[in-house]
Design an enzyme around this catalytic site. Structure first.
Site, mmCIF file in Angstrom:
data_model
loop_
_atom_site.group_PDB
_atom_site.id
_atom_site.type_symbol
_atom_site.label_atom_id
_atom_site.label_comp_id
_atom_site.label_asym_id
_atom_site.label_seq_id
_atom_site.Cartn_x
_atom_site.Cartn_y
_atom_site.Cartn_z
ATOM 1 N N ASP A 160 -15.403 30.458 15.685
ATOM 2 C CA ASP A 160 -14.529 29.950 14.625
ATOM 3 C C ASP A 160 -13.770 28.707 15.115
ATOM 4 O O ASP A 160 -13.261 28.684 16.237
ATOM 5 C CB ASP A 160 -13.527 31.066 14.270
ATOM 6 C CG ASP A 160 -12.750 30.784 13.003
ATOM 7 O OD1 ASP A 160 -13.368 30.773 11.930
ATOM 8 O OD2 ASP A 160 -11.524 30.586 13.084
ATOM 9 N N GLU A 213 -18.594 26.541 14.898
ATOM 10 C CA GLU A 213 -18.074 25.966 13.661
ATOM 11 C C GLU A 213 -17.129 24.857 14.111
ATOM 12 O O GLU A 213 -16.007 25.119 14.554
ATOM 13 C CB GLU A 213 -17.301 27.012 12.843
ATOM 14 C CG GLU A 213 -16.880 26.455 11.492
ATOM 15 C CD GLU A 213 -15.544 26.982 10.979
ATOM 16 O OE1 GLU A 213 -15.316 26.912 9.773
ATOM 17 O OE2 GLU A 213 -14.714 27.462 11.790
#
Ligand code: NOJ
Length: 563
Positions: free
Chosen positions: A218, A278
């Protein structure tokens, strides 16, 4: 011209030992709280997912990526993690997790879990300890605490805004402030702190030892920060070069030291564990660093999410990203939908983007079009054509639960039922706007059956309300319809194992401006007509078509031609 929609040739799936499985995998993202609810509390659970392994196997995906299932107060849909090495009791237990991994592996499906390293939940034991320990303590040094401005420290240390709106700083009882890039309940870690680095290595080892095959990382670009004594203002930050590698808050070169350590850990496993970043960075060159084989190994490319349904835009994006993948030695990634974006069937059905006069594919966060202005059937038709274009490309395809049903975004959810902080914090400020609606509309639990409580999601009501029109998109309804989007995905994913070969393509020039035609090294060809009018059909053996094809290729249609 022949048409063959059956798969006759034996399909060679990569074996569990194959180290390169990820390079061209079809990875299916599961948002666990909204997939299948076995225990009937309205929230999806791990045993629910396990009960659907036959569905996943029949779908033909190579891996699942599980969005966070860790203990969480759900201030940000689970991306506020209270304990990185456990399962939320509403979702299951570690034993359930092990059973799920076993069931998926037995079906030859690999498992990727989400790691959220930029911030924890404010309920995390370390943050609670930081609050209790007070200023100057070792406990506070794991997070980013600062004194405030103003005469009595009553002003936040800077005017920075959180991604979900409002100040990025929150004051604690003793007067200090802590930084949170996202919601108040998501304090940012201090990645200069060795304890933080070591603890994440322990977490990665914990899940890798349990048989997890890979990790989705993330906001991988945000971890390492360099905050000077006098903090720059928001305007000063905005004026800084985000691609310099030395921006105070993002994409700093030193973040790759973290991932080099992670890679060393991943490579102690056989096969090595994989990771996909990401990383919202400013150039493809900066993104490539995250995809380095010395780092995470792969990075998301969200470029197609921001593109119109437009041949020229698609071609430019594909060409550029394949060139980048060649440079890094990684494989490219392709995504149309995920838990943060308006579903692509809906995006492609929106009216022309405001002011641009183009089809509204660009408005990937634009869920706010009034009902009736969305061309529902056209959106699904274009989404089918675009996805079949994507599934033929070299590299990994990341698919989001429900897109295989051609599911639309749920636009109408009462404000009192919405959960997303992007809605709750931004409704007034519009800071991370998503057109003011947030991301709940793509997180509504899946319809498995055409009737019954929560359309077969579980025995009772689901945690986000499902609209009546979900019935026609249910797995049950689509299973029975040979032309459904579900059966199209199944067919394509089965064929894809034969289509995937060397990671290249050759563009075949066509006379029609709106048509893209490419050939893979083993002779498979993909042809997409992005325009509205029919064009001449290329010669070849059609094995898949996203809509009816006669002697021409109709508008907004893709065909696959097998050698
Ligand atoms: C990116 C995730 O995809 C999103 O859902 C989340 O809100 C933020 N990171 C913060 O963790």
């Amino acid at each position: 011209m022949t048409s063959d929609t059956t798969v006759t040739q034996k399909i060679e799936l990569p074996t569990r030992e194959d180290e390169t499985w990820w390079r061209q995998a079809a990875v299916y993202q599961i948002y666990p709280r909204s997939f299948a609810d076995l225990n009937g509390d309205g929230i999806g659970d791990l045993r629910g997912i396990a009960s659907r392994v036959p569905y996943l196997a029949e779908l033909g995906i190579d891996a699942v990526w599980l969005s966070p299932f860790y203990p969480s107060a759900l201030a940000d849909g689970g991306y506020d993690v209270a304990d990185y090495r456990d399962v939320d009791s509403r979702i299951g237990t570690l034993d359930d997790f092990d059973e799920l991994v076993d069931a998926l592996h037995a079906a030859n499906i690999r498992v990727v879990v989400d790691i959220v390293p930029n911030h924890s939940s404010d309920q995390h034991a370390w943050f609670q300890a930081a609050l209790a320990a007070g200023r100057g303590s070792a406990e506070r040094a794991r997070y980013i605490f600062r004194e405030g401005g103003g005469e009595r420290g009553e002003l936040p240390p800077s005017d920075w805004e959180s991604m979900f709106g409002g100040s990025a700083w929150t004051r604690v009882a003793d007067g200090q402030w802590y930084l949170h890039t996202f919601a108040t309940e998501q304090p940012d870690f201090n990645w200069d702190n060795r304890e933080v680095r070591d603890d994440f290595l322990t977490t990665l080892r914990f899940w890798a030892d349990r048989g997890v095959d890979g990790f989705r990382v993330d906001v991988a670009h945000l971890l390492v920060k360099d905050l000077p004594e006098t903090l720059p203002s928001r305007m000063e930050l905005d004026a800084m070069d985000a691609a310099s590698g030395s921006h105070p808050l993002m994409d700093r070169d030193e973040v790759h030291d973290v991932y080099a350590e992670w890679r060393a850990l991943f490579d102690t496993y056989d096969p090595p564990r994989t990771a996909v970043a990401e990383a919202h960075v400013s150039t493809p060159e900066r993104r490539a660093r995250y995809a380095s084989a010395l780092g995470l190994g792969q990075a998301f490319n969200f470029d197609l999410m921001g593109a119109d349904f437009d041949a020229a835009q698609f071609r430019a994006i594909v060409t550029e990203n394949l060139a980048q993948a060649d440079l890094t030695g990684s494989s490219s990634t392709w995504v149309f939908s995920n838990h943060d974006a308006t579903r692509h069937a809906t995006r492609y059905g929106l009216p022309p983007a405001r002011g641009t006069g183009q089809k509204a594919g660009t408005a990937w966060m634009l869920a706010g079009a009034p009902a009736g202005e969305i061309d529902l059937a056209g959106g699904v038709r274009r989404a089918r054509a675009a996805t079949m274009f994507l599934l033929g490309l070299p590299g990994s395809a990341y698919l989001y639960q429900g897109e295989e049903l051609g599911l639309h975004e749920v636009g109408v959810i009462p404000g009192s039922r919405r959960q997303d902080p992007a809605y709750l914090r931004c409704a007034d400020t519009g800071a991370w706007s998503f057109d003011g609606l947030g991301r709940d509309g793509c997180r509504v639990p899946l319809p498995w059956r055409s009737e019954g409580a929560s359309f077969g999601f579980g025995p009772g009501e689901s945690h986000l309300p499902q609209p009546a029109w979900f019935a026609q998109y249910s797995v049950e309804a689509e299973d029975a319809d040979p032309d459904s989007t579900l059966n199209l995905y199944r067919h394509a994913l089965a064929l894809r194992h034969r289509l995937q070969s060397a990671e290249h393509l050759e563009w075949i020039e066509t006379a029609a401006r709106d048509v893209l035609h490419y050939r893979r090294p083993n002779g498979w060809e993909i042809v997409t007509n992005f325009g509205a009018d029919a064009v001449a059909l290329p010669s070849g053996r059609i094995v898949l078509a996203t809509g009816p094809v006669t002697d021409t290729l109709p508008g907004e249609t893709t065909v696959w031609l097998a050698p």
